[in-house]
Design an enzyme around this catalytic site. Structure first.
Site, PDB file in Angstrom:
ATOM      1  N   GLY A 111     -17.062  30.294  37.008  1.00  0.00           N
ATOM      2  CA  GLY A 111     -17.714  31.345  37.794  1.00  0.00           C
ATOM      3  C   GLY A 111     -17.519  32.741  37.245  1.00  0.00           C
ATOM      4  O   GLY A 111     -17.839  33.728  37.906  1.00  0.00           O
ATOM      5  N   GLN A 112     -17.007  32.847  36.012  1.00  0.00           N
ATOM      6  CA  GLN A 112     -16.779  34.184  35.455  1.00  0.00           C
ATOM      7  C   GLN A 112     -18.098  34.779  34.988  1.00  0.00           C
ATOM      8  O   GLN A 112     -18.872  34.134  34.269  1.00  0.00           O
ATOM      9  CB  GLN A 112     -15.798  34.113  34.282  1.00  0.00           C
ATOM     10  CG  GLN A 112     -15.403  35.495  33.770  1.00  0.00           C
ATOM     11  CD  GLN A 112     -14.325  35.431  32.682  1.00  0.00           C
ATOM     12  OE1 GLN A 112     -13.934  34.349  32.242  1.00  0.00           O
ATOM     13  NE2 GLN A 112     -13.857  36.585  32.267  1.00  0.00           N
ATOM     14  N   ASP A 159     -14.647  46.155  44.347  1.00  0.00           N
ATOM     15  CA  ASP A 159     -15.772  45.372  43.832  1.00  0.00           C
ATOM     16  C   ASP A 159     -17.079  45.959  44.370  1.00  0.00           C
ATOM     17  O   ASP A 159     -17.185  46.302  45.549  1.00  0.00           O
ATOM     18  CB  ASP A 159     -15.628  43.899  44.258  1.00  0.00           C
ATOM     19  CG  ASP A 159     -16.544  42.985  43.467  1.00  0.00           C
ATOM     20  OD1 ASP A 159     -16.019  42.162  42.686  1.00  0.00           O
ATOM     21  OD2 ASP A 159     -17.779  43.093  43.623  1.00  0.00           O
ATOM     22  N   ILE A 160     -18.075  46.043  43.512  1.00  0.00           N
ATOM     23  CA  ILE A 160     -19.359  46.646  43.898  1.00  0.00           C
ATOM     24  C   ILE A 160     -20.118  45.773  44.895  1.00  0.00           C
ATOM     25  O   ILE A 160     -20.984  46.260  45.641  1.00  0.00           O
ATOM     26  CB  ILE A 160     -20.207  46.906  42.624  1.00  0.00           C
ATOM     27  CG1 ILE A 160     -21.226  48.003  42.850  1.00  0.00           C
ATOM     28  CG2 ILE A 160     -20.866  45.631  42.111  1.00  0.00           C
ATOM     29  CD1 ILE A 160     -21.846  48.515  41.552  1.00  0.00           C
ATOM     30  N   HIS A 165      -9.999  39.769  34.886  1.00  0.00           N
ATOM     31  CA  HIS A 165      -9.804  40.527  36.121  1.00  0.00           C
ATOM     32  C   HIS A 165      -9.299  39.621  37.222  1.00  0.00           C
ATOM     33  O   HIS A 165      -9.625  38.430  37.268  1.00  0.00           O
ATOM     34  CB  HIS A 165     -11.096  41.232  36.554  1.00  0.00           C
ATOM     35  CG  HIS A 165     -12.280  40.327  36.654  1.00  0.00           C
ATOM     36  ND1 HIS A 165     -13.027  39.959  35.550  1.00  0.00           N
ATOM     37  CD2 HIS A 165     -12.855  39.707  37.708  1.00  0.00           C
ATOM     38  CE1 HIS A 165     -13.998  39.152  35.938  1.00  0.00           C
ATOM     39  NE2 HIS A 165     -13.915  38.972  37.258  1.00  0.00           N
ATOM     40  N   LEU A 166      -8.525  40.211  38.115  1.00  0.00           N
ATOM     41  CA  LEU A 166      -8.023  39.502  39.289  1.00  0.00           C
ATOM     42  C   LEU A 166      -8.790  40.016  40.498  1.00  0.00           C
ATOM     43  O   LEU A 166      -8.890  41.224  40.702  1.00  0.00           O
ATOM     44  CB  LEU A 166      -6.531  39.764  39.506  1.00  0.00           C
ATOM     45  CG  LEU A 166      -5.535  39.193  38.496  1.00  0.00           C
ATOM     46  CD1 LEU A 166      -5.481  40.039  37.242  1.00  0.00           C
ATOM     47  CD2 LEU A 166      -4.151  39.124  39.135  1.00  0.00           C
ATOM     48  N   HIS A 167      -9.329  39.102  41.282  1.00  0.00           N
ATOM     49  CA  HIS A 167      -9.923  39.472  42.565  1.00  0.00           C
ATOM     50  C   HIS A 167      -8.816  39.484  43.612  1.00  0.00           C
ATOM     51  O   HIS A 167      -7.986  38.561  43.664  1.00  0.00           O
ATOM     52  CB  HIS A 167     -10.963  38.428  43.000  1.00  0.00           C
ATOM     53  CG  HIS A 167     -12.174  38.339  42.128  1.00  0.00           C
ATOM     54  ND1 HIS A 167     -13.372  38.928  42.453  1.00  0.00           N
ATOM     55  CD2 HIS A 167     -12.378  37.717  40.946  1.00  0.00           C
ATOM     56  CE1 HIS A 167     -14.263  38.669  41.511  1.00  0.00           C
ATOM     57  NE2 HIS A 167     -13.689  37.929  40.578  1.00  0.00           N
TER      58      HIS A 167
HETATM   59  P1  5GP Z   1     -16.406  37.343  38.135  1.00  0.00           P
HETATM   60  O1  5GP Z   1     -17.410  36.419  38.716  1.00  0.00           O
HETATM   61  O2  5GP Z   1     -16.669  37.654  36.675  1.00  0.00           O
HETATM   62  O3  5GP Z   1     -14.989  36.912  38.401  1.00  0.00           O
HETATM   63  O4  5GP Z   1     -16.555  38.665  38.980  1.00  0.00           O
HETATM   64  C1  5GP Z   1     -17.087  39.857  38.518  1.00  0.00           C
HETATM   65  C2  5GP Z   1     -17.070  40.803  39.693  1.00  0.00           C
HETATM   66  O5  5GP Z   1     -17.332  42.095  39.205  1.00  0.00           O
HETATM   67  C3  5GP Z   1     -18.127  40.487  40.749  1.00  0.00           C
HETATM   68  O6  5GP Z   1     -17.479  40.281  42.004  1.00  0.00           O
HETATM   69  C4  5GP Z   1     -19.013  41.718  40.750  1.00  0.00           C
HETATM   70  O7  5GP Z   1     -19.451  42.079  42.035  1.00  0.00           O
HETATM   71  C5  5GP Z   1     -18.126  42.778  40.124  1.00  0.00           C
HETATM   72  N1  5GP Z   1     -18.833  43.796  39.371  1.00  0.00           N
HETATM   73  C6  5GP Z   1     -19.745  43.576  38.400  1.00  0.00           C
HETATM   74  N2  5GP Z   1     -20.175  44.750  37.881  1.00  0.00           N
HETATM   75  C7  5GP Z   1     -19.497  45.720  38.542  1.00  0.00           C
HETATM   76  C8  5GP Z   1     -19.502  47.145  38.451  1.00  0.00           C
HETATM   77  O8  5GP Z   1     -20.213  47.765  37.648  1.00  0.00           O
HETATM   78  N3  5GP Z   1     -18.677  47.813  39.305  1.00  0.00           N
HETATM   79  C9  5GP Z   1     -17.864  47.161  40.187  1.00  0.00           C
HETATM   80  N4  5GP Z   1     -17.091  47.927  40.961  1.00  0.00           N
HETATM   81  N5  5GP Z   1     -17.842  45.834  40.297  1.00  0.00           N
HETATM   82  C10 5GP Z   1     -18.641  45.114  39.482  1.00  0.00           C
END
Ligand code: 5GP
Ligand code: ZN
Length: 111
Positions: free
Chosen positions: A92-93, A30-31, A99-101
């Site tokens: 929170g998406q 994750d970035i 995607h899975l964290h």
């Molecule tokens: P969500 O809140 O949709 O479950 O999480 C999206 C996740 O994607 C966030 O934790 C965010 O930091 C990560 N993310 C968003 N854009 C990028 C990207 O361009 N590269 C990477 N590696 N992670 C990203």
């Protein structure tokens, strides 16, 4: 999906720190990590969210779940890890490619 950032990551159009890839799945750091280890595991197939998944995706979803502990082990998360899937705006998406964290490497918030 042309303008989906995670599809672009799979295609190599946006750089990522890849930790895993097979014919169906891709994983990367994750970035903006929320824990010492914070990985994202995605299907290569674009599915908007868990709410958009259907029985055609049963095998793919099962496969993703079974990759999670392997990645956790490879990253030294021997004492445990957390797996989260945010679904929809109120879940929170932010990125609408399923995607899975995978979080670990320190004390992780309970919810
Ligand atoms: P969500 O809140 O949709 O479950 O999480 C999206 C996740 O994607 C966030 O934790 C965010 O930091 C990560 N993310 C968003 N854009 C990028 C990207 O361009 N590269 C990477 N590696 N992670 C990203
Ligand atoms: Zn996508």
């Amino acid at each position: 999906m042309d303008d989906c950032i995670f599809c672009k990551i799979v295609r190599g159009e946006i750089p990522s720190k890849k930790v895993y890839e097979d014919e169906d799945a891709y994983a990367f750091h994750d970035i903006n990590p929320a824990a010492p280890v914070h990985l994202l595991l995605i299907p290569k197939l674009h599915i908007d969210s868990l709410a958009s998944a259907d029985p055609r995706h049963t095998e793919l979803l099962g496969k993703l779940l079974l990759i999670v502990p392997k990645l956790a082990k490879q990253h030294g998360l021997d004492t445990g890890f957390k797996t989260a899937i945010h679904t929809g705006r109120d879940g929170g998406q932010v990125v609408f490619h399923l995607h899975l964290h995978i979080l670990g490497g320190g004390k992780i918030s309970h919810i």
